[in-house]
Enzyme design. Sequence first.
Site, short mmCIF file in Angstrom:
data_model
loop_
_atom_site.label_atom_id
_atom_site.label_comp_id
_atom_site.label_asym_id
_atom_site.label_seq_id
_atom_site.Cartn_x
_atom_site.Cartn_y
_atom_site.Cartn_z
N LYS A 41 0.77 -1.27 -0.06
CA LYS A 41 -0.05 -0.03 -0.06
C LYS A 41 0.83 1.27 -0.03
CE LYS A 41 -3.36 2.57 3.00
NZ LYS A 41 -4.16 2.37 4.28
N ARG B 35 -7.78 -0.52 0.86
CA ARG B 35 -8.30 -1.83 0.21
C ARG B 35 -8.54 -1.53 -1.15
NH1 ARG B 35 -12.77 -2.43 4.77
NH2 ARG B 35 -10.93 -1.34 5.77
N ASP C 279 1.64 6.02 5.75
CA ASP C 279 0.53 5.03 5.09
C ASP C 279 1.05 4.31 3.84
OD1 ASP C 279 -1.73 3.88 5.38
OD2 ASP C 279 -2.85 5.46 4.46
N ASP D 172 -12.22 6.88 3.49
CA ASP D 172 -11.12 6.70 4.53
C ASP D 172 -10.68 5.02 4.38
OD1 ASP D 172 -8.97 7.28 6.35
OD2 ASP D 172 -10.16 7.33 8.12
N ASP E 235 -2.61 10.04 4.06
CA ASP E 235 -4.14 9.65 4.17
C ASP E 235 -4.86 10.62 4.93
OD1 ASP E 235 -6.58 8.45 4.30
OD2 ASP E 235 -5.65 6.58 5.36
N LYS F 197 -10.41 12.37 8.48
CA LYS F 197 -9.81 12.26 9.90
C LYS F 197 -9.82 13.15 10.97
CE LYS F 197 -6.44 8.23 8.29
NZ LYS F 197 -7.45 7.27 8.99
N GLU G 283 -9.52 3.59 2.04
CA GLU G 283 -9.05 3.83 0.66
C GLU G 283 -7.91 2.63 0.39
OE1 GLU G 283 -7.70 5.22 3.31
OE2 GLU G 283 -5.59 4.81 2.87
N1 BES Z 1 -4.36 4.33 6.97
C1 BES Z 1 -5.43 3.92 7.63
C2 BES Z 1 -5.11 2.83 8.62
C3 BES Z 1 -4.15 3.38 9.87
C4 BES Z 1 -4.57 3.73 11.03
C5 BES Z 1 -2.83 3.14 9.88
C6 BES Z 1 -3.83 4.28 11.96
C7 BES Z 1 -2.08 3.63 10.75
C8 BES Z 1 -2.58 4.05 11.76
C9 BES Z 1 -6.67 3.26 6.94
O1 BES Z 1 -6.63 3.92 5.64
C10 BES Z 1 -7.74 3.72 7.40
O2 BES Z 1 -8.08 4.86 7.78
N2 BES Z 1 -8.57 2.72 8.10
C11 BES Z 1 -9.90 2.81 8.54
C12 BES Z 1 -10.84 1.80 8.14
C13 BES Z 1 -12.21 2.11 8.41
C14 BES Z 1 -12.99 3.42 7.92
C15 BES Z 1 -13.21 1.06 8.04
C16 BES Z 1 -9.79 2.68 10.26
O3 BES Z 1 -8.90 1.68 10.42
O4 BES Z 1 -10.37 3.62 10.97
ZN ZN Z 2 -4.71 4.52 4.81
MN MN Z 3 -7.78 5.53 5.38
#
Ligand code: BES
Ligand code: ZN
Ligand code: MN
Length: 507
Positions: A271, A357, A294, A353, A276, A283, A355
């Site tokens: 990824k 996947r 990220d 968010d 992000d 966020k 994104e």
């Molecule tokens: N990049 C984030 C995941 C992340 C969170 C990495 C904290 C490192 C530290 C990912 O893109 C994300 O935002 N995931 C969301 C998914 C949710 C919307 C289903 C999450 O984990 O909140």
């Molecule tokens: Zn992310």
């Molecule tokens: Mn995200």
Amino acid sequence: MSTSVGYQSPAVTVAAALPKSAADSSVLIVPVVSDGEGADARATVVPGPHLPAEAVGEIEAALRALGAKGGSEQLTRVVVPGLPVDSVLTVGLGKSRDDWSAETIRRAAGVAARSLSGVQSVITTLSELDLEGAVEGLILGAYRFSDFRSEKTAPKDAGLRSITVLTADTKSATKDAAARAEEIATAVATARDFVNTPPSHLYPDEFASRAKALGEAAGLEVEVLDEEALQRDGYGGIVGVGKGSSRPPRLVRLAHRGGGRKGKKVALVGKGITFDTGGISIKPAANMHHMTSDMGGAAAVIATVVLAARRQLPIDVVAYVPMAENMPSATAQRPGDVLTQYGGTTVEVLNTDAEGRLILADAIARACEDEPDYLIETSTLTGAQTVALGSRTPGVMGSDEFRDRVAGISQAVGENAWPMPLPEELKDDLKSTVADLANVSGSRFAGMLVAGTYLREFVADGVQWAHIDIAAPAYNSGGPWGYTPKGGTGVPTRTMFAVLEDISTNG
Ligand code: BES
Ligand code: ZN
Ligand code: MN
């Protein structure tokens, strides 16, 4: 500002004896153990063939005068006039001599290297216990990133430039082991440099250019798809995530051809979200700057395929690295939009968010067109990884057997990934009312596993696959420990490379 070059690894020399004369600002790193109990505990030098008995006596006398106990990772610096170094740094390995692993030595070496400033060269006898662990730990512990410091705060010294590992056995196999450890540690440093480069300076096009330059220098076949090619070829996930940014997305393909007609074929996917924000599903502000990490999966995948080429692994390794910046803007995708992933699956984007996947599904589907035997994908995918496993333990999901193999190897190299399931029932959580799939489930449960379940939809039948969620392990937001600095950690570069070596040997 200093020129952008990243970390320059120190040179490694294998030697059979202590050098006769001192190099400038040099330190001898010596392991000690803790003998005795409580108040009586005292540091005792781990004996080896390279330290003259009188030197051991002098070091121990100095340690005793200081009351050093030799506890695990405890450091003591002493001056011993008879030795060809400016000072001796002892590092504790704790009590038991029975359960030292390569990781014990790697961490001790890392702690020692981190404590040194203004030291240009080190000599160590830690290598008598584990040569590769000593080399990796020293290089990784000495890592620093100062590309963005002006003279005002730049380090005054050049950092560690030379490492001499003492060993009774200087056969060519030992020298190759040292070279291998040096190359592995250098690859980890490359991944850390990418993660530590701020999003102002590392955006998709720049990231792709740097990956291309590294890949070409290592003899890889490189292809970069730009936004027009991505649109033309149907990469709807990468285009959808990238369209909110003024800095357009890329898909980089780096191929190492080592396998000939008989060797195994491995696909790597990482990824590469260079920042992000969450997009329109934005966020919260607190700690949003951590999202510079990220692209940690992409960084590790690029470093790993380059290392596979350098080490001439006898397998084919093809890396697919989708890169995009997830931004909110007038051109960004909206919650509720439907996009078409590479290969035709339609997706309702309920949360912009989620994104990672979306860009990974395109890359996984593309990678499977090459009919790999194995596919390893890694990503900073979910905050749920951290809730479930904490900041140092990646979660591995995928085909049962390969997942367990990847986790086992990861534990052996000290990156400690842990196997997690993909329960069948979670697929129902990804049902959409308008498209083939939704990109998030309606429930907060099992977020890491739901993301893995989404990715599974894009892996072709017959491909053994593993997904490694490194959300927190890719980036150390706490204090430094062992050989791990603050910031980019380079995880899971060593896991993936060790899996490639294992496939090279065992199929
Ligand atoms: N990049 C984030 C995941 C992340 C969170 C990495 C904290 C490192 C530290 C990912 O893109 C994300 O935002 N995931 C969301 C998914 C949710 C919307 C289903 C999450 O984990 O909140
Ligand atoms: Zn992310
Ligand atoms: Mn995200």
